[in-house]
Design an enzyme around this catalytic site. Structure first.
Site, PDB file in Angstrom:
ATOM      1  N   HIS A 236      -0.573  -7.820  -1.965  1.00  0.00           N
ATOM      2  CA  HIS A 236       0.124  -6.701  -1.320  1.00  0.00           C
ATOM      3  C   HIS A 236      -0.590  -5.386  -1.628  1.00  0.00           C
ATOM      4  CE1 HIS A 236       3.515  -4.120  -0.136  1.00  0.00           C
ATOM      5  NE2 HIS A 236       3.321  -3.478  -1.280  1.00  0.00           N
ATOM      6  N   GLU A 237      -0.942  -5.186  -2.905  1.00  0.00           N
ATOM      7  CA  GLU A 237      -1.588  -3.924  -3.301  1.00  0.00           C
ATOM      8  C   GLU A 237      -2.971  -3.798  -2.655  1.00  0.00           C
ATOM      9  OE1 GLU A 237      -0.142  -1.297  -5.060  1.00  0.00           O
ATOM     10  OE2 GLU A 237       1.626  -2.514  -4.672  1.00  0.00           O
TER      11      GLU A 237
ATOM     12  N   PHE B 196       1.802 -10.063  -5.437  1.00  0.00           N
ATOM     13  CA  PHE B 196       1.818  -8.628  -5.739  1.00  0.00           C
ATOM     14  C   PHE B 196       0.404  -8.050  -5.573  1.00  0.00           C
ATOM     15  CE2 PHE B 196       1.993  -5.518  -9.520  1.00  0.00           C
ATOM     16  CZ  PHE B 196       2.499  -4.480  -8.747  1.00  0.00           C
TER      17      PHE B 196
ATOM     18  N   GLN C  72       4.021   1.354 -14.054  1.00  0.00           N
ATOM     19  CA  GLN C  72       5.463   1.084 -14.151  1.00  0.00           C
ATOM     20  C   GLN C  72       5.866   0.753 -15.579  1.00  0.00           C
ATOM     21  OE1 GLN C  72       6.225  -1.643 -10.949  1.00  0.00           O
ATOM     22  NE2 GLN C  72       4.685  -3.115 -11.563  1.00  0.00           N
TER      23      GLN C  72
ATOM     24  N   HIS D  34       1.058  -0.534 -11.343  1.00  0.00           N
ATOM     25  CA  HIS D  34       1.700  -0.861 -10.059  1.00  0.00           C
ATOM     26  C   HIS D  34       0.600  -0.918  -8.995  1.00  0.00           C
ATOM     27  CE1 HIS D  34       5.122   0.131  -6.937  1.00  0.00           C
ATOM     28  NE2 HIS D  34       4.208  -0.663  -6.437  1.00  0.00           N
TER      29      HIS D  34
ATOM     30  N   LYS E  43      -2.399  -3.383   1.337  1.00  0.00           N
ATOM     31  CA  LYS E  43      -1.742  -2.128   1.723  1.00  0.00           C
ATOM     32  C   LYS E  43      -2.546  -0.899   1.288  1.00  0.00           C
ATOM     33  CE  LYS E  43       2.570   0.495   1.299  1.00  0.00           C
ATOM     34  NZ  LYS E  43       3.927   0.541   0.746  1.00  0.00           N
ATOM     35  N   HIS E  44      -3.036  -0.918   0.048  1.00  0.00           N
ATOM     36  CA  HIS E  44      -3.686   0.283  -0.494  1.00  0.00           C
ATOM     37  C   HIS E  44      -5.211   0.134  -0.625  1.00  0.00           C
ATOM     38  CE1 HIS E  44       0.284   1.852  -1.407  1.00  0.00           C
ATOM     39  NE2 HIS E  44       0.574   0.702  -2.007  1.00  0.00           N
TER      40      HIS E  44
END
Ligand code: U2P
Length: 274
Positions: A143-144, A140, A55, A86, A147-148
């Site tokens: 979350h990454e 953050f 980003q 990101h 989720k990923h």
């Protein structure tokens, strides 16, 4: 006696076969590094490739209205002036991607030795707390990872390797430097041809990147990799493609620090504001 023995064997055999057929439909559980018990969501097949999504703080930070300590946009003159990470996203060739593949709650302690690099190259550019996969809100990084990162098996099985490798891949592919050397520098007045920016990345890494814009400014650049981290072309994702989101001439806005101190004085507590 022989008959009852054979009957017991048959019962055991039946129980074993029943166990095998039932377990094929249950979520897979197993032990991973760190002794986490995992539940794999078998409905999501193995991914095809990785997208490293970067980003541009100059664009992202324009949306910052309030400050808090975790938001790198609020670091004043120390705010990032390079593309920041990101996430490293496992993706499918059809433009979709798996998410939240198994339960592995983020544990910041596991990546404590990577903190300097993460703060510098993978900071949050927001005060918000993104939702975690299994209810609630988190950081953050959490979350990454949830989720990923959890979908990056069989390449990664634990947080530490996911974050460490992402940092290394990012440092090996310096998009900010590539653009800088091609004359594309942060500016609040100049616009650059999208084709020129894409060509600079193609020449440096021999792949087609994905570029995402917001209001005519570069928001994200994604470069993609095979599972062994050799570079490869990105597949335009379903929701945003470079053609859809970027005009022919794009801006690369300079980072304009917020009046951070005043913001902090107005908001002494680190309130989560999206
Ligand atoms: O593009 C909007 C959001 O969709 C998620 N995304 C996008 C492309 C992709 O290949 N994989 C993917 O997950 C991102 O969600 P996030 O990680 O931010 O939750 C992206 O922001």
């Amino acid at each position: 006696m022989a008959f009852s023995c054979r009957r017991s064997l048959l019962v055991l055999e039946f129980l074993f076969v029943t166990f095998l057929s039932v377990s094929a439909f249950l979520p897979e559980t197993g032990r991973l590094a760190g002794d986490d018990v995992i539940e794999v969501n078998r409905s999501q097949r193995e991914f095809d490739y990785f997208a490293l999504s970067l980003q541009w703080p100059g664009t992202y930070c324009r949306g910052t209205r309030h400050c808090c300590s975790k938001n790198a946009c609020c670091r004043g003159s120390n705010a990032p002036t390079h593309f920041t990470i990101h996430g490293l996203w496992p993706d499918y060739n059809d433009g979709s991607w798996p998410s939240c593949c198994y339960r592995s709650d983020f544990n910041e302690k596991e990546i404590s030795t990577l903190m300097d690099g993460l703060e510098k190259y993978w900071p949050s550019l927001s005060c918000g707390s993104p939702s975690s996969c299994h209810g609630g809100k988190g950081s953050f990084w959490g979350h990454e990872w949830e989720k990923h990162g959890t979908c990056s098996s069989p390449v990664f099985h634990d947080e530490y390797n996911y974050f460490l490798t992402t940092l290394n891949i990012y440092l090996k592919h310096n998009v900010t430097d590539v653009l800088y050397k091609a004359g594309y520098v942060a500016s609040n007045s100049d616009k650059y041809p999208l084709g020129g920016i894409v060509t600079a990345i193609q020449n440096a890494f021999h792949i087609n990147p994905e570029v995402v814009c917001k209001k005519g400014a570069i928001d994200e650049i994604r470069i993609c990799f095979y599972k062994d981290f050799k570079p490869r072309d990105c597949v335009g994702s379903k929701d945003v493609t470079s053609k859809k989101s970027c005009p022919k001439y794009v801006s690369l806005p300079e980072y304009t620090p917020l009046d951070g101190e005043a913001m902090f004085l107005k908001m002494p507590s680190d309130r989560d504001v999206l």
